[in-house]
Design a protein around this motif. Sequence first.
Motif, PDB file in Angstrom:
ATOM      1  N   LEU A 108       0.841  -1.203   0.000  1.00 12.88           N
ATOM      2  CA  LEU A 108       0.000   0.000   0.000  1.00 12.88           C
ATOM      3  C   LEU A 108       0.875   1.251   0.000  1.00 12.88           C
ATOM      4  CD1 LEU A 108      -2.708   1.423   0.067  1.00 12.88           C
ATOM      5  CD2 LEU A 108      -2.671   1.207   2.567  1.00 12.88           C
ATOM      6  N   ALA A 109       1.895   1.272   0.845  1.00 11.21           N
ATOM      7  CA  ALA A 109       2.797   2.430   0.883  1.00 11.21           C
ATOM      8  C   ALA A 109       3.429   2.648  -0.493  1.00 11.21           C
ATOM      9  CB  ALA A 109       3.877   2.230   1.940  1.00 11.21           C
ATOM     10  N   ASP A 110       3.813   1.554  -1.136  1.00 13.83           N
ATOM     11  CA  ASP A 110       4.387   1.631  -2.478  1.00 13.83           C
ATOM     12  C   ASP A 110       3.411   2.308  -3.430  1.00 13.83           C
ATOM     13  OD1 ASP A 110       6.071   1.042  -4.746  1.00 13.83           O
ATOM     14  OD2 ASP A 110       4.853  -0.747  -5.121  1.00 13.83           O
ATOM     15  N   TRP A 111       2.143   1.881  -3.418  1.00 12.76           N
ATOM     16  CA  TRP A 111       1.152   2.449  -4.334  1.00 12.76           C
ATOM     17  C   TRP A 111       0.805   3.888  -3.994  1.00 12.76           C
ATOM     18  CZ3 TRP A 111       0.091   1.644  -9.046  1.00 12.76           C
ATOM     19  CH2 TRP A 111       0.302   0.388  -9.600  1.00 12.76           C
ATOM     20  N   VAL A 112       0.742   4.229  -2.725  1.00 11.85           N
ATOM     21  CA  VAL A 112       0.439   5.622  -2.354  1.00 11.85           C
ATOM     22  C   VAL A 112       1.537   6.535  -2.883  1.00 11.85           C
ATOM     23  CG1 VAL A 112       0.199   7.231  -0.426  1.00 11.85           C
ATOM     24  CG2 VAL A 112      -0.997   5.040  -0.359  1.00 11.85           C
ATOM     25  N   VAL A 113       2.786   6.140  -2.655  1.00 11.97           N
ATOM     26  CA  VAL A 113       3.908   6.950  -3.138  1.00 11.97           C
ATOM     27  C   VAL A 113       3.891   7.021  -4.666  1.00 11.97           C
ATOM     28  CG1 VAL A 113       6.440   7.024  -3.345  1.00 11.97           C
ATOM     29  CG2 VAL A 113       5.374   6.584  -1.123  1.00 11.97           C
ATOM     30  N   LYS A 114       3.709   5.864  -5.321  1.00 16.15           N
ATOM     31  CA  LYS A 114       3.715   5.847  -6.787  1.00 16.15           C
ATOM     32  C   LYS A 114       2.601   6.701  -7.361  1.00 16.15           C
ATOM     33  CE  LYS A 114       3.875   1.332  -7.624  1.00 16.15           C
ATOM     34  NZ  LYS A 114       4.155   0.019  -8.284  1.00 16.15           N
ATOM     35  N   LEU A 115       1.402   6.571  -6.847  1.00 17.76           N
ATOM     36  CA  LEU A 115       0.278   7.326  -7.407  1.00 17.76           C
ATOM     37  C   LEU A 115       0.433   8.828  -7.179  1.00 17.76           C
ATOM     38  CD1 LEU A 115      -2.606   4.867  -6.511  1.00 17.76           C
ATOM     39  CD2 LEU A 115      -1.808   5.462  -8.815  1.00 17.76           C
ATOM     40  N   ALA A 116       0.922   9.217  -6.002  1.00 19.96           N
ATOM     41  CA  ALA A 116       1.152  10.650  -5.746  1.00 19.96           C
ATOM     42  C   ALA A 116       2.273  11.180  -6.638  1.00 19.96           C
ATOM     43  CB  ALA A 116       1.479  10.869  -4.273  1.00 19.96           C
ATOM     44  N   LEU A 117       3.326  10.395  -6.794  1.00 21.69           N
ATOM     45  CA  LEU A 117       4.448  10.801  -7.643  1.00 21.69           C
ATOM     46  C   LEU A 117       4.020  10.892  -9.099  1.00 21.69           C
ATOM     47  CD1 LEU A 117       7.490  11.380  -8.001  1.00 21.69           C
ATOM     48  CD2 LEU A 117       7.839   8.903  -8.146  1.00 21.69           C
ATOM     49  N   ILE A 118       3.336   9.878  -9.572  1.00 21.15           N
ATOM     50  CA  ILE A 118       2.845   9.892 -10.963  1.00 21.15           C
ATOM     51  C   ILE A 118       1.933  11.094 -11.190  1.00 21.15           C
ATOM     52  CG2 ILE A 118       1.257   8.723 -12.559  1.00 21.15           C
ATOM     53  CD1 ILE A 118       2.420   6.043 -11.485  1.00 21.15           C
ATOM     54  N   GLY A 119       0.997  11.316 -10.271  1.00 22.26           N
ATOM     55  CA  GLY A 119       0.079  12.455 -10.421  1.00 22.26           C
ATOM     56  C   GLY A 119       0.807  13.772 -10.482  1.00 22.26           C
ATOM     57  N   THR A 120       1.787  13.926  -9.602  1.00 23.52           N
ATOM     58  CA  THR A 120       2.569  15.174  -9.575  1.00 23.52           C
ATOM     59  C   THR A 120       3.310  15.383 -10.892  1.00 23.52           C
ATOM     60  OG1 THR A 120       2.849  14.990  -7.173  1.00 23.52           O
ATOM     61  CG2 THR A 120       4.392  16.419  -8.356  1.00 23.52           C
ATOM     62  N   LEU A 121       3.954  14.316 -11.352  1.00 22.44           N
ATOM     63  CA  LEU A 121       4.769  14.449 -12.572  1.00 22.44           C
ATOM     64  C   LEU A 121       3.918  14.642 -13.821  1.00 22.44           C
ATOM     65  CD1 LEU A 121       7.556  11.855 -11.765  1.00 22.44           C
ATOM     66  CD2 LEU A 121       7.722  14.368 -11.727  1.00 22.44           C
ATOM     67  N   VAL A 122       2.882  13.843 -13.987  1.00 23.85           N
ATOM     68  CA  VAL A 122       2.070  14.053 -15.199  1.00 23.85           C
ATOM     69  C   VAL A 122       1.307  15.366 -15.124  1.00 23.85           C
ATOM     70  CG1 VAL A 122       1.890  11.596 -15.771  1.00 23.85           C
ATOM     71  CG2 VAL A 122       0.062  12.675 -14.437  1.00 23.85           C
ATOM     72  N   GLY A 123       0.992  15.811 -13.903  1.00 25.64           N
ATOM     73  CA  GLY A 123       0.320  17.097 -13.740  1.00 25.64           C
ATOM     74  C   GLY A 123       1.150  18.259 -14.274  1.00 25.64           C
ATOM     75  N   LEU A 124       2.460  18.088 -14.297  1.00 27.89           N
ATOM     76  CA  LEU A 124       3.331  19.129 -14.869  1.00 27.89           C
ATOM     77  C   LEU A 124       3.136  19.284 -16.376  1.00 27.89           C
ATOM     78  CD1 LEU A 124       6.640  18.262 -12.977  1.00 27.89           C
ATOM     79  CD2 LEU A 124       5.240  20.319 -12.649  1.00 27.89           C
ATOM     80  N   PHE A 125       2.589  18.241 -17.005  1.00 31.21           N
ATOM     81  CA  PHE A 125       2.441  18.221 -18.459  1.00 31.21           C
ATOM     82  C   PHE A 125       1.006  18.389 -18.923  1.00 31.21           C
ATOM     83  CE2 PHE A 125       6.406  16.212 -17.476  1.00 31.21           C
ATOM     84  CZ  PHE A 125       7.251  16.619 -18.466  1.00 31.21           C
ATOM     85  N   VAL A 126       0.057  18.418 -17.972  1.00 34.08           N
ATOM     86  CA  VAL A 126      -1.360  18.548 -18.349  1.00 34.08           C
ATOM     87  C   VAL A 126      -1.829  19.950 -18.052  1.00 34.08           C
ATOM     88  CG1 VAL A 126      -3.699  17.718 -17.876  1.00 34.08           C
ATOM     89  CG2 VAL A 126      -1.809  16.109 -17.965  1.00 34.08           C
TER      90      VAL A 126
END
Length: 126
Positions: A108-126
């Motif tokens: 779960l910790a892995d997915w929370v970190v991954k999803l927050a990181l992915i959201g932050t990074l792709v949010g830079l491009f959207v």
Amino acid sequence: MIVLGIAIATVASFIASAALYAIPPVAATVARTSTPRPGLSMMVQMASVLIRSLIASCLIVGILIAADWHGPIAGMLLGLALSVLPLTLLMGGVVHENTALSAAAIHLADWVVKLALIGTLVGLFV
């Protein structure tokens, strides 16, 4: 540019997972509580992690675009909100499949970190 964001987020997510699972106490807990699938090479397992990160990146981008949300904060908040999905799946594993709570917490910790990181990074491009 969105494709670049997806690629960056996918690779960053993969690296974040690798870093988490490389922490000695985490690696020991996972090794102690998990049963590896026989015959599945490490390369196939790593490819699976990369593909799941790619799918999550595409999902988050799609939701951001559909909702007309922009920026890294919106992306991070969406990623955190989507963390409820792996939580429910891992709860099912603990309750119905006798998955060790410690292993489920790590995943779960892995997915929370991954999803927050992915959201932050792709949010830079959207």
